[in-house]
Design an enzyme around this catalytic site. Structure first.
Site, PDB file in Angstrom:
ATOM      1  N   LEU A 120       0.829  -1.211   0.000  1.00 10.51           N
ATOM      2  CA  LEU A 120       0.000   0.000   0.000  1.00 10.51           C
ATOM      3  C   LEU A 120       0.865   1.263   0.000  1.00 10.51           C
ATOM      4  O   LEU A 120       0.351   2.371  -0.171  1.00 10.51           O
ATOM      5  CB  LEU A 120      -0.884   0.025   1.257  1.00 10.51           C
ATOM      6  CG  LEU A 120      -1.972  -1.046   1.365  1.00 10.51           C
ATOM      7  CD1 LEU A 120      -2.673  -0.936   2.716  1.00 10.51           C
ATOM      8  CD2 LEU A 120      -2.981  -0.911   0.235  1.00 10.51           C
TER       9      LEU A 120
ATOM     10  N   LYS B 270      15.960  -5.639   5.040  1.00  4.92           N
ATOM     11  CA  LYS B 270      16.031  -4.670   6.143  1.00  4.92           C
ATOM     12  C   LYS B 270      17.330  -4.731   6.947  1.00  4.92           C
ATOM     13  O   LYS B 270      17.766  -3.709   7.481  1.00  4.92           O
ATOM     14  CB  LYS B 270      14.840  -4.880   7.090  1.00  4.92           C
ATOM     15  CG  LYS B 270      13.551  -4.262   6.592  1.00  4.92           C
ATOM     16  CD  LYS B 270      12.431  -4.543   7.581  1.00  4.92           C
ATOM     17  CE  LYS B 270      11.476  -3.395   7.676  1.00  4.92           C
ATOM     18  NZ  LYS B 270      10.367  -3.642   8.609  1.00  4.92           N
TER      19      LYS B 270
ATOM     20  N   ASP C  90       9.438   1.776  12.103  1.00  2.00           N
ATOM     21  CA  ASP C  90       8.355   0.894  12.586  1.00  2.00           C
ATOM     22  C   ASP C  90       8.027   1.166  14.064  1.00  2.00           C
ATOM     23  O   ASP C  90       6.865   1.223  14.450  1.00  2.00           O
ATOM     24  CB  ASP C  90       8.747  -0.581  12.418  1.00  2.00           C
ATOM     25  CG  ASP C  90       8.891  -0.971  10.957  1.00  2.00           C
ATOM     26  OD1 ASP C  90       8.094  -0.507  10.134  1.00  2.00           O
ATOM     27  OD2 ASP C  90       9.827  -1.733  10.645  1.00  2.00           O
TER      28      ASP C  90
ATOM     29  N   ALA D 103       9.176  -6.598  13.954  1.00  2.72           N
ATOM     30  CA  ALA D 103       8.261  -5.599  14.517  1.00  2.72           C
ATOM     31  C   ALA D 103       8.516  -5.431  16.010  1.00  2.72           C
ATOM     32  O   ALA D 103       8.629  -4.314  16.513  1.00  2.72           O
ATOM     33  CB  ALA D 103       6.810  -6.012  14.262  1.00  2.72           C
TER      34      ALA D 103
ATOM     35  N   ASN E  61       8.642 -14.531  24.559  1.00  6.51           N
ATOM     36  CA  ASN E  61       8.615 -15.188  23.246  1.00  6.51           C
ATOM     37  C   ASN E  61       8.775 -16.679  23.436  1.00  6.51           C
ATOM     38  O   ASN E  61       9.297 -17.131  24.451  1.00  6.51           O
ATOM     39  CB  ASN E  61       9.731 -14.663  22.323  1.00  6.51           C
ATOM     40  CG  ASN E  61       9.349 -14.798  20.848  1.00  6.51           C
ATOM     41  OD1 ASN E  61       8.469 -14.084  20.383  1.00  6.51           O
ATOM     42  ND2 ASN E  61       9.970 -15.708  20.135  1.00  6.51           N
TER      43      ASN E  61
ATOM     44  N   LYS F 242      10.527 -20.287  22.541  1.00  5.11           N
ATOM     45  CA  LYS F 242      11.961 -20.561  22.340  1.00  5.11           C
ATOM     46  C   LYS F 242      12.198 -21.087  20.926  1.00  5.11           C
ATOM     47  O   LYS F 242      12.641 -22.216  20.734  1.00  5.11           O
ATOM     48  CB  LYS F 242      12.459 -21.517  23.415  1.00  5.11           C
ATOM     49  CG  LYS F 242      12.538 -20.824  24.770  1.00  5.11           C
ATOM     50  CD  LYS F 242      13.592 -21.429  25.660  1.00  5.11           C
ATOM     51  CE  LYS F 242      13.995 -20.468  26.742  1.00  5.11           C
ATOM     52  NZ  LYS F 242      14.709 -21.091  27.842  1.00  5.11           N
TER      53      LYS F 242
ATOM     54  N   TYR G 106      -2.676  -5.611  11.680  1.00  4.04           N
ATOM     55  CA  TYR G 106      -3.753  -4.717  11.233  1.00  4.04           C
ATOM     56  C   TYR G 106      -4.722  -5.406  10.270  1.00  4.04           C
ATOM     57  O   TYR G 106      -5.696  -4.794   9.817  1.00  4.04           O
ATOM     58  CB  TYR G 106      -3.199  -3.427  10.613  1.00  4.04           C
ATOM     59  CG  TYR G 106      -2.338  -3.618   9.400  1.00  4.04           C
ATOM     60  CD1 TYR G 106      -2.891  -3.712   8.131  1.00  4.04           C
ATOM     61  CD2 TYR G 106      -0.960  -3.694   9.521  1.00  4.04           C
ATOM     62  CE1 TYR G 106      -2.085  -3.883   7.017  1.00  4.04           C
ATOM     63  CE2 TYR G 106      -0.145  -3.862   8.417  1.00  4.04           C
ATOM     64  CZ  TYR G 106      -0.724  -3.953   7.174  1.00  4.04           C
ATOM     65  OH  TYR G 106       0.073  -4.126   6.077  1.00  4.04           O
TER      66      TYR G 106
HETATM   67  P1  NAD Z   1       8.735 -11.938  12.236  1.00  3.34           P
HETATM   68  O1  NAD Z   1       8.571 -13.098  11.323  1.00  3.34           O
HETATM   69  O2  NAD Z   1      10.002 -11.138  12.198  1.00  3.34           O
HETATM   70  O3  NAD Z   1       8.494 -12.431  13.771  1.00  3.34           O
HETATM   71  C1  NAD Z   1       7.472 -13.321  14.076  1.00  3.34           C
HETATM   72  C2  NAD Z   1       7.260 -13.365  15.592  1.00  3.34           C
HETATM   73  O4  NAD Z   1       6.056 -14.111  15.866  1.00  3.34           O
HETATM   74  C3  NAD Z   1       8.366 -14.055  16.370  1.00  3.34           C
HETATM   75  O5  NAD Z   1       8.492 -13.435  17.647  1.00  3.34           O
HETATM   76  C4  NAD Z   1       7.843 -15.479  16.525  1.00  3.34           C
HETATM   77  O6  NAD Z   1       8.403 -16.154  17.634  1.00  3.34           O
HETATM   78  C5  NAD Z   1       6.366 -15.197  16.749  1.00  3.34           C
HETATM   79  N1  NAD Z   1       5.483 -16.308  16.401  1.00  3.34           N
HETATM   80  C6  NAD Z   1       5.183 -16.747  15.159  1.00  3.34           C
HETATM   81  N2  NAD Z   1       4.309 -17.774  15.236  1.00  3.34           N
HETATM   82  C7  NAD Z   1       4.052 -17.962  16.564  1.00  3.34           C
HETATM   83  C8  NAD Z   1       3.233 -18.873  17.300  1.00  3.34           C
HETATM   84  N3  NAD Z   1       2.486 -19.789  16.679  1.00  3.34           N
HETATM   85  N4  NAD Z   1       3.220 -18.776  18.650  1.00  3.34           N
HETATM   86  C9  NAD Z   1       3.963 -17.839  19.288  1.00  3.34           C
HETATM   87  N5  NAD Z   1       4.756 -16.966  18.645  1.00  3.34           N
HETATM   88  C10 NAD Z   1       4.799 -17.033  17.303  1.00  3.34           C
HETATM   89  O7  NAD Z   1       7.494 -11.007  11.941  1.00  3.34           O
HETATM   90  P2  NAD Z   1       7.359  -9.426  12.165  1.00  3.34           P
HETATM   91  O8  NAD Z   1       7.746  -8.729  10.919  1.00  3.34           O
HETATM   92  O9  NAD Z   1       8.017  -9.078  13.440  1.00  3.34           O
HETATM   93  O10 NAD Z   1       5.778  -9.273  12.300  1.00  3.34           O
HETATM   94  C11 NAD Z   1       5.100  -9.653  13.502  1.00  3.34           C
HETATM   95  C12 NAD Z   1       3.688  -9.120  13.444  1.00  3.34           C
HETATM   96  O11 NAD Z   1       3.705  -7.690  13.391  1.00  3.34           O
HETATM   97  C13 NAD Z   1       2.923  -9.598  12.222  1.00  3.34           C
HETATM   98  O12 NAD Z   1       1.640  -9.958  12.621  1.00  3.34           O
HETATM   99  C14 NAD Z   1       2.864  -8.384  11.318  1.00  3.34           C
HETATM  100  O13 NAD Z   1       1.645  -8.292  10.604  1.00  3.34           O
HETATM  101  C15 NAD Z   1       2.920  -7.238  12.306  1.00  3.34           C
HETATM  102  N6  NAD Z   1       3.537  -6.037  11.738  1.00  3.34           N
HETATM  103  C16 NAD Z   1       2.780  -4.921  11.693  1.00  3.34           C
HETATM  104  C17 NAD Z   1       3.322  -3.767  11.195  1.00  3.34           C
HETATM  105  C18 NAD Z   1       2.477  -2.528  11.157  1.00  3.34           C
HETATM  106  O14 NAD Z   1       2.880  -1.546  10.522  1.00  3.34           O
HETATM  107  N7  NAD Z   1       1.347  -2.520  11.833  1.00  3.34           N
HETATM  108  C19 NAD Z   1       4.646  -3.734  10.736  1.00  3.34           C
HETATM  109  C20 NAD Z   1       5.397  -4.915  10.795  1.00  3.34           C
HETATM  110  C21 NAD Z   1       4.821  -6.068  11.286  1.00  3.34           C
END
Ligand code: NAD
Length: 288
Positions: A23, A73, A109, A137, A157, A159, A236
């Site tokens: 977007l 990134k 972010d 994030a 988190n 492990k 979101y």
């Molecule tokens: P990432 O892949 O870097 O990290 C994933 C995280 O989720 C890790 O901490 C992992 O341990 C955890 N995880 C995944 N599956 C899991 C499960 N089943 N049980 C427990 N923990 C679990 O992803 P990210 O880029 O950090 O994104 C994380 C979230 O943040 C996503 O939902 C993404 O949509 C959201 N996000 C939002 C924005 C925004 O602008 N609003 C920006 C970036 C990311």
């Protein structure tokens, strides 16, 4: 758009793959048009293999800058001249600005998350936050919260491969800021309950709640959520996650990930243009 582009228009890019769904081009181009700013924003399908040449292209073409997203990134750091304090601490960049050939990397972010809270009238400065997550994030949010003056951070988190990220994040925060950060295994439910009870805000910054985990929440026991707790989600889509629905039903104020998404863009917009993005106008266009 055709009427806007002239020989003077400056280019801003977005380098990531896959990226065609983003977007961000609509967000930034609509904001440039609204404010009459002479920039154009284009997405480029760029992965790690093309990244060095693409970054050299920012200098060679005199572009104003670029966003970068996955998988670039972290890899991009080595091609830049300078980093903002937050980008250095996070070890990742999502925004590059080109000042006369000097490329500086920023991470917006975490700023986006904090600005999103501010817009929702939530102030967590000097308070304690419990947060689940250790990915991109979560790291950006934790470090920005610590830099902005959040007093205590309890990070949970599972492990998995991300756990070592959180160990690094906690070490960096404790070394470089006045915030006290502690890491816990998310299986430690006794600590999770206690830390949430002692916090002003609980934040989910994991992929749980988003597709394909849209039916899941890391908190299922509603007694962990008291009415004066703020509950935020970085997800979101959906706008209201299972966690936020549970929290709303308990009487908590909730903040979804839309604000973070919009305000991380607004923070990048400010870096390039020194102007405020018309966020409400853009929100209306993107999420009618
Ligand atoms: P990432 O892949 O870097 O990290 C994933 C995280 O989720 C890790 O901490 C992992 O341990 C955890 N995880 C995944 N599956 C899991 C499960 N089943 N049980 C427990 N923990 C679990 O992803 P990210 O880029 O950090 O994104 C994380 C979230 O943040 C996503 O939902 C993404 O949509 C959201 N996000 C939002 C924005 C925004 O602008 N609003 C920006 C970036 C990311």
């Amino acid at each position: 758009m055709a009427e806007r582009i002239t020989g003077h228009t400056e280019l801003i890019g977005l380098m990531a793959t896959p990226i065609r769904h983003s977007l961000s081009p609509t967000m930034h181009n609509e904001a440039f048009a609204k404010l009459g700013l002479d920039y154009a924003y284009l997405a480029f399908e760029v992965g790690n293999d093309q990244l060095e040449d693409a970054i050299k292209g920012i200098r060679a073409l005199g572009m104003r800058g670029s966003n970068v997203s996955m998988p670039n990134k972290q890899v991009v750091l080595k091609y830049l001249d300078k980093l903002s304090p937050a980008a250095e601490m996070v070890g990742a960049v999502n925004t590059i600005v080109n000042d006369d050939g000097i490329l500086t990397g920023h991470i917006t972010d975490g700023t986006g998350f904090m600005l999103g809270l501010k817009q929702a009238d939530v102030n967590i400065i000097g308070k304690k936050m419990t947060l689940c997550g250790a990915g991109g994030a979560a790291t950006a949010v934790c470090i920005q919260a610590a830099l902005d003056g959040v007093k205590e951070l309890s990070i949970f988190n599972r492990k998995d491969d991300f756990y070592k990220n959180a160990q690094r994040t906690v070490a960096v925060i404790n070394e470089k800021t006045d915030c006290k950060a502690t890491l816990y295994d998310i299986e430690d439910k006794v600590s999770l309950r206690r830390e949430i009870l002692e916090s002003a805000i609980f934040t989910n910054a994991t992929g749980v709640g988003m597709k394909p985990l849209q039916d899941k929440s890391l908190i299922t026991d509603s007694t962990m959520l008291r009415p004066d707790l703020i509950v935020a989600d970085t997800v979101y889509a959906p706008i209201e996650t299972v966690l936020l629905k549970l929290a709303r039903e308990q009487g908590c104020k909730t903040v979804n990930g839309l604000g973070m998404m919009l305000w991380q863009g607004a923070a990048a917009f400010k870096v390039w243009t020194d102007q405020e993005m018309p966020v409400d106008y853009i929100k209306g266009l993107l999420f009618k």
